[in-house]
Design an enzyme around this catalytic site. Structure first.
Site, PDB file in Angstrom:
ATOM      1  N   ARG A 155       0.841  -1.204   0.000  1.00  0.00           N
ATOM      2  CA  ARG A 155       0.000   0.000   0.000  1.00  0.00           C
ATOM      3  C   ARG A 155       0.875   1.252   0.000  1.00  0.00           C
ATOM      4  O   ARG A 155       1.373   1.673   1.038  1.00  0.00           O
ATOM      5  CB  ARG A 155      -0.939   0.014   1.203  1.00  0.00           C
ATOM      6  CG  ARG A 155      -1.753   1.305   1.292  1.00  0.00           C
ATOM      7  CD  ARG A 155      -3.052   1.175   2.052  1.00  0.00           C
ATOM      8  NE  ARG A 155      -2.905   1.184   3.483  1.00  0.00           N
ATOM      9  CZ  ARG A 155      -3.887   1.482   4.335  1.00  0.00           C
ATOM     10  NH1 ARG A 155      -5.096   1.816   3.870  1.00  0.00           N
ATOM     11  NH2 ARG A 155      -3.703   1.442   5.622  1.00  0.00           N
ATOM     12  N   ASP A 210      -4.629   4.493  14.217  1.00  0.00           N
ATOM     13  CA  ASP A 210      -3.761   4.979  13.143  1.00  0.00           C
ATOM     14  C   ASP A 210      -4.369   6.235  12.533  1.00  0.00           C
ATOM     15  O   ASP A 210      -5.225   6.878  13.148  1.00  0.00           O
ATOM     16  CB  ASP A 210      -3.539   3.883  12.099  1.00  0.00           C
ATOM     17  CG  ASP A 210      -4.847   3.457  11.408  1.00  0.00           C
ATOM     18  OD1 ASP A 210      -5.896   4.098  11.640  1.00  0.00           O
ATOM     19  OD2 ASP A 210      -4.816   2.479  10.625  1.00  0.00           O
TER      20      ASP A 210
END
Length: 553
Positions: free
Chosen positions: A171, A453
């Site tokens: 990613r 996150d």
């Protein structure tokens, strides 16, 4: 100032500058930045740089139109022919992607120890994350990309070869991020092209030869135009590296409400390179504040009490994603379980956490998802057993979800509910601690039994900004969410969090994070991404520059 050196030679004619290696990563830097890789990066970036700027300008233009007109998104009339054509399908994915019931999510590859543990785990895949769970310091990017290089080239001892290890789902950073340490033609390089280019140049061919890639996650795609750009990048890269057409496969994360109205078109644009679509909860929910947060009708209630995948707007989004994917032969994956299992398997808290994760993931399995992610490696096997008990075969592509009919109203229907003191303080804590993590060089942290996150930081700071903006009254008492209240509560939260700091420096950093958090949530205009804001903020940049200067003395 970060010292730059020129990468000009007879073969590199476009001006290009690259920062010196981070201290301790000189060998890794030399491995990654060869003359040939720099040639490839320079050509990749110079070829697509203008189009990256164009899609970002289109985002601004689209947001301005929505604000000025008061319009709401809907399914586009101009692309109805794509949605109505029942014949087209995405190209089938290779065998290694057909069964990915449980992936490990949010794994920043600069964390070598966790990366190795993940490679040794029974997970089917690993989200190798340079985005949400990663802080993009120069050190982290070089270390992380080099660790992927080592895995792919079988340089970690006692780790299975790449053809037998969990499949790597790489990613790169999203379009909103830039790489400060590389300049091409006088401009900072787009972060995703920097990440993607290095990963493909050094690992793409080996991954393909081992029938294990190259596979990617694409973050924060907002439109079919952005999917079209990624497709062009894939085609160009395959040609340049001598790879067969369609070998790159990518899962698009539908993290934005506008993209939810273009899921079919996004699949169509990437039909030769699609590994499906992914749905998650927090970035997607935060996008409502991003696009419509100034509108009273889109006031999002306390996420800790009123926002979950059972709510109409989120359940409709997940159902539509599964239906859209499966009718086109594409895989549909769910979000990440962020809860952490307590260590004692016999404890009540362990049972309670496992029951909670099981209940939430059963919702996704029943909706027809083909897989999802967990953060805690201890959840891999229980969740795989869940798939084995409740599904048959490698995936659920046969679940076409013909029972689903989703309207724009379904996708745009805000859940009812208000604001609680607990929820406000929780959002403040998560926002402050995320900024503190970034200032420490980390993209995630642990708080109250789960991993947090940039996705949870986005929804947290978005809600605080929106509640101040609309002077929302709290359920607990008659107080209104205001600048003064948020400042006072931030000071309260800081007293609790400061007790966890074990040095003067750590306390100073936490107080800096609190100041930056208040700066973000009190702004007149909503900063689009907290990661962009931090990545361009002088405090974060100065902390990174100081580290590099110290390393080069």
């Amino acid at each position: 100032m970060v010292k730059l050196f020129s990468c000009l030679n007879q073969r590199i004619t476009t001006p290009m500058e690259l920062s010196p290696p981070p201290s301790g990563l000189e060998a890794e830097h030399e491995t990654l930045f060869t003359t040939d890789s720099l040639l490839f990066l320079r050509e990749l970036i110079s070829t697509f740089d203008e189009e990256v700027d164009e899609v970002l300008r289109l985002r601004v233009s689209r947001k301005a139109h929505l604000d000025l007109s008061g319009d709401l998104p809907s399914f586009q009339e101009s692309t109805r022919h794509i949605r109505r054509d029942a014949a087209w399908r995405v190209r089938p994915v290779p065998p290694r992607l057909q069964r990915r019931h449980v992936d490990i999510g949010d794994l920043a590859p600069c964390d070598t120890q966790r990366f190795i543990k993940a490679l040794l785990s029974p997970a089917q895949g690993i989200q190798v994350d340079f985005d949400d769970g990663n802080c993009p310091t120069y050190h982290n990017q070089i270390k992380g990309i080099h660790n992927v290089f080592k895995v792919v080239h079988n340089q970690f001892p006692n780790v299975p070869p790449i053809s037998q290890a969990p499949v790597l789902m790489l990613r790169p950073r999203a379009w909103n991020m830039v790489e400060h340490n590389m300049m091409v033609e006088g401009k900072e390089a787009p972060g995703p092209l920097f990440d993607f280019g290095l990963l493909m140049f050094h690992c793409g061919k080996t991954l393909f030869e081992n029938q294990s890639g190259p596979f990617f996650y694409l973050s924060k795609v907002e439109s079919l135009m952005e999917a079209r750009l990624w497709n062009k990048i894939f085609v160009w890269t395959q040609q340049k590296l001598g790879l067969p057409p369609g070998c790159i496969k990518a899962t698009v994360l539908i993290e934005n409400v506008l993209a939810a109205f273009e899921m079919e078109e996004i699949l169509y644009e990437l039909r030769d390179h699609s590994a499906g679509l992914n749905c998650g909860i927090w970035d997607y929910s935060a996008s409502f504040v991003n696009k419509f947060g100034h509108r009273q009708a889109f006031l999002l209630p306390d996420r800790s009490k009123y926002v979950n995948m059972e709510k109409r707007f989120l359940r409709s989004y997940m159902d539509l994603l599964v239906q859209t994917c499966h009718r086109r032969g594409a895989l549909a994956t769910g979000g990440m379980a962020a809860l952490l299992l307590p260590q004692d398997p016999l404890s009540e808290s362990h049972r309670r956490v496992l029951d909670t994760v099981t209940r939430l993931k059963m919702l996704e399995i029943k909706a027809g998802v083909d897989g999802f992610m967990v953060y805690d490696l201890s959840l891999i096997e229980p969740m795989q057993k869940l798939f084995k008990l409740h599904t048959e075969g490698d995936n659920q592509l046969i679940q076409l979800r013909n029972d689903v009919t989703v309207s724009p109203d379904d996708l745009l229907s805000m859940p009812s509910g208000g604001v609680t003191l607990y929820g406000l303080k929780y959002n403040i804590a998560v926002g402050v601690l995320f900024i503190n993590a970034w200032l420490s060089g980390s993209g995630h942290f642990f708080y109250r039994g789960q991993v947090e996150d940039s996705a949870t930081a986005e929804i947290s700071r978005s809600q605080v900004w929106q509640w101040i903006r609309h002077q929302t009254q709290m359920e607990d008492d008659s107080r209104v969410v205001s600048r003064r209240l948020v400042t006072d509560l931030t000071n309260e939260v800081m007293m609790e969090l400061s007790a966890l700091c074990h040095s003067v420096r750590a306390k100073q950093r936490l107080h800096t994070a609190a100041d930056m958090f208040l700066e973000v949530v009190l702004k007149r205009d909503f900063p689009e991404f907290i990661t962009t804001y931090l990545n361009l903020d002088h405090t974060f940049l100065r902390s990174q520059n100081r580290q590099m200067e110290n390393h080069t003395l």
